[in-house]
Structures are given as structure tokens and as C-alpha cells.
Scaffold this motif. Structure first.
Motif, PDB file in Angstrom:
ATOM      1  N   LYS A   2       0.823  -1.200   0.000  1.00  0.00           N
ATOM      2  CA  LYS A   2       0.000   0.000   0.000  1.00  0.00           C
ATOM      3  C   LYS A   2       0.859   1.253   0.000  1.00  0.00           C
ATOM      4  O   LYS A   2       0.523   2.252  -0.638  1.00  0.00           O
ATOM      5  N   LYS A   3       1.997   1.216   0.719  1.00  0.00           N
ATOM      6  CA  LYS A   3       2.891   2.366   0.741  1.00  0.00           C
ATOM      7  C   LYS A   3       3.462   2.623  -0.642  1.00  0.00           C
ATOM      8  O   LYS A   3       3.602   3.763  -1.078  1.00  0.00           O
ATOM      9  N   ASN A   4       3.822   1.537  -1.366  1.00  0.00           N
ATOM     10  CA  ASN A   4       4.371   1.681  -2.711  1.00  0.00           C
ATOM     11  C   ASN A   4       3.347   2.291  -3.662  1.00  0.00           C
ATOM     12  O   ASN A   4       3.667   3.137  -4.496  1.00  0.00           O
ATOM     13  N   ILE A   5       2.085   1.840  -3.560  1.00  0.00           N
ATOM     14  CA  ILE A   5       1.033   2.379  -4.418  1.00  0.00           C
ATOM     15  C   ILE A   5       0.809   3.855  -4.117  1.00  0.00           C
ATOM     16  O   ILE A   5       0.618   4.675  -5.019  1.00  0.00           O
ATOM     17  N   SER A   6       0.861   4.221  -2.818  1.00  0.00           N
ATOM     18  CA  SER A   6       0.713   5.622  -2.438  1.00  0.00           C
ATOM     19  C   SER A   6       1.823   6.470  -3.035  1.00  0.00           C
ATOM     20  O   SER A   6       1.578   7.567  -3.541  1.00  0.00           O
ATOM     21  N   LYS A   7       3.042   5.952  -2.993  1.00  0.00           N
ATOM     22  CA  LYS A   7       4.167   6.673  -3.590  1.00  0.00           C
ATOM     23  C   LYS A   7       3.966   6.832  -5.091  1.00  0.00           C
ATOM     24  O   LYS A   7       4.281   7.862  -5.675  1.00  0.00           O
ATOM     25  N   SER A 138      13.666  12.037 -41.491  1.00  0.00           N
ATOM     26  CA  SER A 138      13.997  10.731 -40.929  1.00  0.00           C
ATOM     27  C   SER A 138      15.221  10.924 -40.040  1.00  0.00           C
ATOM     28  O   SER A 138      16.304  11.251 -40.530  1.00  0.00           O
ATOM     29  N   GLN A 139      15.045  10.727 -38.749  1.00  0.00           N
ATOM     30  CA  GLN A 139      16.078  11.082 -37.789  1.00  0.00           C
ATOM     31  C   GLN A 139      16.540   9.867 -36.996  1.00  0.00           C
ATOM     32  O   GLN A 139      15.730   9.011 -36.616  1.00  0.00           O
ATOM     33  N   LEU A 140      17.828   9.802 -36.720  1.00  0.00           N
ATOM     34  CA  LEU A 140      18.361   8.834 -35.771  1.00  0.00           C
ATOM     35  C   LEU A 140      18.320   9.478 -34.386  1.00  0.00           C
ATOM     36  O   LEU A 140      18.564  10.673 -34.243  1.00  0.00           O
ATOM     37  N   TYR A 141      18.004   8.690 -33.372  1.00  0.00           N
ATOM     38  CA  TYR A 141      17.963   9.244 -32.025  1.00  0.00           C
ATOM     39  C   TYR A 141      18.669   8.321 -31.040  1.00  0.00           C
ATOM     40  O   TYR A 141      18.768   7.106 -31.235  1.00  0.00           O
ATOM     41  N   LEU A 142      19.168   8.924 -29.987  1.00  0.00           N
ATOM     42  CA  LEU A 142      19.841   8.205 -28.904  1.00  0.00           C
ATOM     43  C   LEU A 142      19.390   8.823 -27.591  1.00  0.00           C
ATOM     44  O   LEU A 142      19.474  10.041 -27.406  1.00  0.00           O
ATOM     45  N   ALA A 143      18.874   7.992 -26.690  1.00  0.00           N
ATOM     46  CA  ALA A 143      18.352   8.487 -25.416  1.00  0.00           C
ATOM     47  C   ALA A 143      18.932   7.682 -24.263  1.00  0.00           C
ATOM     48  O   ALA A 143      19.223   6.489 -24.388  1.00  0.00           O
ATOM     49  N   GLY A 144      19.110   8.342 -23.152  1.00  0.00           N
ATOM     50  CA  GLY A 144      19.610   7.683 -21.953  1.00  0.00           C
ATOM     51  C   GLY A 144      19.092   8.377 -20.721  1.00  0.00           C
ATOM     52  O   GLY A 144      18.694   9.546 -20.765  1.00  0.00           O
ATOM     53  N   GLY A 145      19.092   7.657 -19.608  1.00  0.00           N
ATOM     54  CA  GLY A 145      18.605   8.282 -18.401  1.00  0.00           C
ATOM     55  C   GLY A 145      18.480   7.318 -17.242  1.00  0.00           C
ATOM     56  O   GLY A 145      19.227   6.337 -17.138  1.00  0.00           O
ATOM     57  N   PHE A 146      17.488   7.561 -16.427  1.00  0.00           N
ATOM     58  CA  PHE A 146      17.344   6.904 -15.136  1.00  0.00           C
ATOM     59  C   PHE A 146      15.861   6.665 -14.871  1.00  0.00           C
ATOM     60  O   PHE A 146      15.023   7.463 -15.267  1.00  0.00           O
ATOM     61  N   LYS A 147      15.570   5.552 -14.209  1.00  0.00           N
ATOM     62  CA  LYS A 147      14.188   5.252 -13.846  1.00  0.00           C
ATOM     63  C   LYS A 147      14.106   4.898 -12.381  1.00  0.00           C
ATOM     64  O   LYS A 147      14.967   4.201 -11.840  1.00  0.00           O
ATOM     65  N   ILE A 148      13.039   5.351 -11.748  1.00  0.00           N
ATOM     66  CA  ILE A 148      12.702   4.899 -10.411  1.00  0.00           C
ATOM     67  C   ILE A 148      11.357   4.179 -10.509  1.00  0.00           C
ATOM     68  O   ILE A 148      10.423   4.683 -11.143  1.00  0.00           O
ATOM     69  N   GLY A 149      11.292   2.980  -9.929  1.00  0.00           N
ATOM     70  CA  GLY A 149      10.092   2.164 -10.067  1.00  0.00           C
ATOM     71  C   GLY A 149       9.480   1.809  -8.722  1.00  0.00           C
ATOM     72  O   GLY A 149      10.195   1.496  -7.753  1.00  0.00           O
ATOM     73  N   PHE A 150       8.141   1.845  -8.665  1.00  0.00           N
ATOM     74  CA  PHE A 150       7.407   1.523  -7.449  1.00  0.00           C
ATOM     75  C   PHE A 150       6.549   0.282  -7.703  1.00  0.00           C
ATOM     76  O   PHE A 150       5.808   0.222  -8.684  1.00  0.00           O
ATOM     77  N   ALA A 151       6.664  -0.696  -6.817  1.00  0.00           N
ATOM     78  CA  ALA A 151       5.923  -1.947  -6.976  1.00  0.00           C
ATOM     79  C   ALA A 151       4.427  -1.699  -6.879  1.00  0.00           C
ATOM     80  O   ALA A 151       3.945  -1.104  -5.913  1.00  0.00           O
ATOM     81  N   ALA A 152       3.692  -2.141  -7.886  1.00  0.00           N
ATOM     82  CA  ALA A 152       2.233  -2.028  -7.894  1.00  0.00           C
ATOM     83  C   ALA A 152       1.580  -3.350  -7.517  1.00  0.00           C
ATOM     84  O   ALA A 152       0.537  -3.371  -6.852  1.00  0.00           O
ATOM     85  N   ASP A 200      10.790  -4.090  -3.251  1.00  0.00           N
ATOM     86  CA  ASP A 200      11.138  -2.711  -2.907  1.00  0.00           C
ATOM     87  C   ASP A 200      11.208  -1.829  -4.147  1.00  0.00           C
ATOM     88  O   ASP A 200      11.035  -2.290  -5.277  1.00  0.00           O
ATOM     89  N   VAL A 201      11.497  -0.554  -3.910  1.00  0.00           N
ATOM     90  CA  VAL A 201      11.683   0.414  -4.996  1.00  0.00           C
ATOM     91  C   VAL A 201      12.865  -0.023  -5.863  1.00  0.00           C
ATOM     92  O   VAL A 201      13.882  -0.515  -5.375  1.00  0.00           O
ATOM     93  N   SER A 202      12.710   0.147  -7.170  1.00  0.00           N
ATOM     94  CA  SER A 202      13.761  -0.214  -8.133  1.00  0.00           C
ATOM     95  C   SER A 202      14.366   1.043  -8.753  1.00  0.00           C
ATOM     96  O   SER A 202      13.647   1.989  -9.086  1.00  0.00           O
ATOM     97  N   TYR A 203      15.698   1.026  -8.897  1.00  0.00           N
ATOM     98  CA  TYR A 203      16.414   2.093  -9.595  1.00  0.00           C
ATOM     99  C   TYR A 203      17.117   1.465 -10.803  1.00  0.00           C
ATOM    100  O   TYR A 203      17.815   0.456 -10.662  1.00  0.00           O
ATOM    101  N   SER A 204      16.913   2.043 -11.973  1.00  0.00           N
ATOM    102  CA  SER A 204      17.439   1.455 -13.199  1.00  0.00           C
ATOM    103  C   SER A 204      18.084   2.503 -14.093  1.00  0.00           C
ATOM    104  O   SER A 204      17.649   3.659 -14.128  1.00  0.00           O
ATOM    105  N   ALA A 205      19.109   2.068 -14.823  1.00  0.00           N
ATOM    106  CA  ALA A 205      19.659   2.867 -15.918  1.00  0.00           C
ATOM    107  C   ALA A 205      18.926   2.459 -17.183  1.00  0.00           C
ATOM    108  O   ALA A 205      18.593   1.282 -17.371  1.00  0.00           O
ATOM    109  N   THR A 206      18.640   3.428 -18.059  1.00  0.00           N
ATOM    110  CA  THR A 206      17.871   3.130 -19.264  1.00  0.00           C
ATOM    111  C   THR A 206      18.530   3.720 -20.504  1.00  0.00           C
ATOM    112  O   THR A 206      19.068   4.833 -20.457  1.00  0.00           O
ATOM    113  N   PHE A 207      18.510   2.957 -21.595  1.00  0.00           N
ATOM    114  CA  PHE A 207      19.090   3.381 -22.874  1.00  0.00           C
ATOM    115  C   PHE A 207      18.122   3.031 -23.995  1.00  0.00           C
ATOM    116  O   PHE A 207      17.433   2.012 -23.951  1.00  0.00           O
ATOM    117  N   GLU A 208      18.092   3.872 -25.021  1.00  0.00           N
ATOM    118  CA  GLU A 208      17.209   3.632 -26.163  1.00  0.00           C
ATOM    119  C   GLU A 208      17.804   4.284 -27.404  1.00  0.00           C
ATOM    120  O   GLU A 208      18.351   5.388 -27.336  1.00  0.00           O
TER     121      GLU A 208
END
Length: 282
Positions: A2-7, A138-152, A200-208
Motif C-alpha cells: 500500500k505504501k508503494n502504491i501511495s508513492k 527521418s532522424q536517428l535518435y539516442l536516449a539515456g537516463g534513469f528510472k525509479i520504479g514503485f511496486a504495484a 522494494d523500490v527499483s532504480y534502473s539505468a535506461t538506454f534507447e
């Protein structure tokens, strides 16, 4: 849970407020809102006794991007992501001291053949990142970043082809394989009900990376490959539990703990990769 859903709800509200604020700030700036679908590889990754089979999952999300110039943008979004894994062991055994219904000490023993545990998770992720794209239609793209995840949500289910349980009483130097009402039996084709799996909460690196194709002057279609790689352990087991749990109050009903709770598994991270499609409006 319930705490994760609230977050998660608070995070969604924050994203919505940020989108409204940025949209009202400087209408002359280039902005983009996109919806996405991704998959199919998405699973829990950990070391365990036996074989770990990576499962499939999907993601669906909404993203807001603010362009700093023609080629570079920063973005924030929200997405729902599922994860699935199967842990398979051809043979597992264990033993530990406990007490029976008459409060007499004994050693509970079990042998499990072809044990399989299926784990399913659902997470609400908040991705934050930066994207570079080449000029043109027509474009090439490169993306990167960070994700924080909450268990549902999270569930696991156990299946065992054969389970043999017995009780060894050292004070009498005897091992009992019966009666079944005492929790000692040979049982085939066990299938448990789905049980909660709290993570628990998940922290991830993300690339696309991939191709962005403009469709007219106000919309674009993205198609690319992506990878989300977990950076932290999402399952912090406080105390190692027994895989097969003896119940002295009701011995005929054994407990089946997750392999993630036992000493048979290590740290758990989340991994997702595959193809991502995005439709964007400028």
C-alpha cells in the motif's frame, strides 16, 4: 504494498503538474508528448539453485519532452511495466529443527522433485532522461537516463511434481514417513495458490536508440531498441525462510515460501529490453 502504491500516485501527480507547468511556460518552445509500447523481454534476474528462465513482459507509457534546441530534449514520463521469471530445480532437499503438534522437538525433512516457481511483478516507473536526435525528416535518435520504479503488484506460484516429507526424532532415533495428518507423506502434483510477493523500490539505468520518422508537421513515429538495467536489489529478505514450512498447528497444511526468501537465491534486480514503439505529438 500500500505504501508503494501511495508513492506511485504521488509520483503520477507530480508528473502531471510538471507537464501542466511546462506547457504553460513559454508556448513558443518546442514540446512533445508521446505514448509508447515496449517489450517483450522483461524479468527478475538473480542467482538461484537450479535454472532461472527469463520471462516476457510489456511496458506502456506516457512521456513529456522539452526541447532545449533542435536536437536535444529532456524528458520525464510514467509507465507501467510487467516482469516475469521462472525458477526451476530438478531436486531440492532440506531439514531443520521444529516442534510437532504435541510440542515435541524433531527434525523436519523434505525432498522436492521438479520444483518450479513462477514470479510475476508489476511496476509503475518514472523515467527521466535526455535525448539527442539528428535533424531532418527521418532522424536517428539516442536516449539515456534513469528510472525509479514503485511496486504495484507481485505474485508467485509454486508447482512440485513430487514432495516427500518426514520427521526424524533423535530422542527415539526414528524417522517417520507417515501419517499424512502429521505432515509426513509422499505427495504428487502440488500446485499452490498465488501468494503475494512484496518487493522494494527499483532504480534502473535506461538506454534507447533507433529511428524517428516525422509524419506531417505535428507528429512523429519512433521505433527503437531499448534496455533497462536494474541497479539495486529489490528483494531484501530480513531472515532466510525454509522453502517448505512445517505448520505444527495444522501439520496437514504445509507452507510454501518463495525461493527468494530462502538462502537458495541472491540479490534480485529487474531487467527489460526489446523493441519500443512511440507515437509523438509536437
Amino acid at each position: 504494498m500500500k505504501k508503494n502504491i501511495s508513492k506511485s500516485i504521488k509520483s503520477l501527480a507530480t508528473v502531471a503538474l510538471l507537464v501542466i507547468y511546462l506547457n504553460s511556460y513559454g508556448q513558443d518552445k518546442k514540446q512533445e508528448i508521446s505514448i509508447s509500447l515496449g517489450g517483450p523481454f522483461s524479468y527478475l534476474d538473480y542467482s538461484a539453485a537450479g535454472e532461472l528462465v527469463d520471462g516476457n513482459g510489456f511496458s506502456a507509457g506516457l512521456r513529456y519532452s522539452y526541447y532545449l534546441n533542435e536536437t536535444i530534449s529532456i524528458g520525464i514520463g510514467v509507465e507501467y511495466q510487467t516482469y516475469r521469471s521462472d525458477s526451476k530445480s530438478s531436486f531440492l532437499s532440506g531439514q531443520y529443527m521444529t516442534t510437532d503438534a504435541e510440542n515435541e522437538a524433531f527434525q523436519f525433512r523434505y525432498k522436492a522433485t521438479n520444483l518450479r516457481e513462477e514470479q510475476n511483478l508489476g511496476y509503475i516507473n518514472i523515467p527521466i532522461g535526455i535525448q539527442y536526435e539528428t535533424p531532418g525528416t527521418s532522424q536517428l535518435y539516442l536516449a539515456g537516463g534513469f528510472k525509479i520504479g514503485f511496486a504495484a503488484n507481485g505474485k508467485y506460484e509454486t508447482k512440485i511434481e513430487n514432495l516427500t516429507t518426514s520427521g526424524y526424532y533423535p530422542q527415539y532415533n526414528v524417522e517417520l514417513f507417515a501419517p499424512s495428518f502429521a505432515g509426513f507423506a509422499n505427495t504428487d502434483n502440488i500446485k499452490t495458490n498465488k501468494q503475494d510477493l512484496d518487493t522494494d523500490v527499483s532504480y534502473s539505468a535506461t538506454f534507447e536508440t533507433g529511428l524517428k520518422q516525422k509524419i506531417g508537421s505535428k507528429s512523429s513515429l519512433y521505433i527503437g531498441a531499448y534496455l533497462d538495467y536494474g541497479l539495486n536489489n529489490i528483494y531484501d529478505k530480513k531472515v532466510g525462510k525454509n522453502l517448505i514450512q512445517y505448520n505444527p498447528e495444522l501439520p496437514v497444511q504445509l507452507g510454501y515460501n518463495s525461493i527468494l526468501d530462502s538462502s537458495l537465491s541472491s540479490d534480485v534486480i529487474l531487467i527489460s529490453y526489446g523493441i519500443k514503439l512511440r507515437y509523438a505529438l509536437h
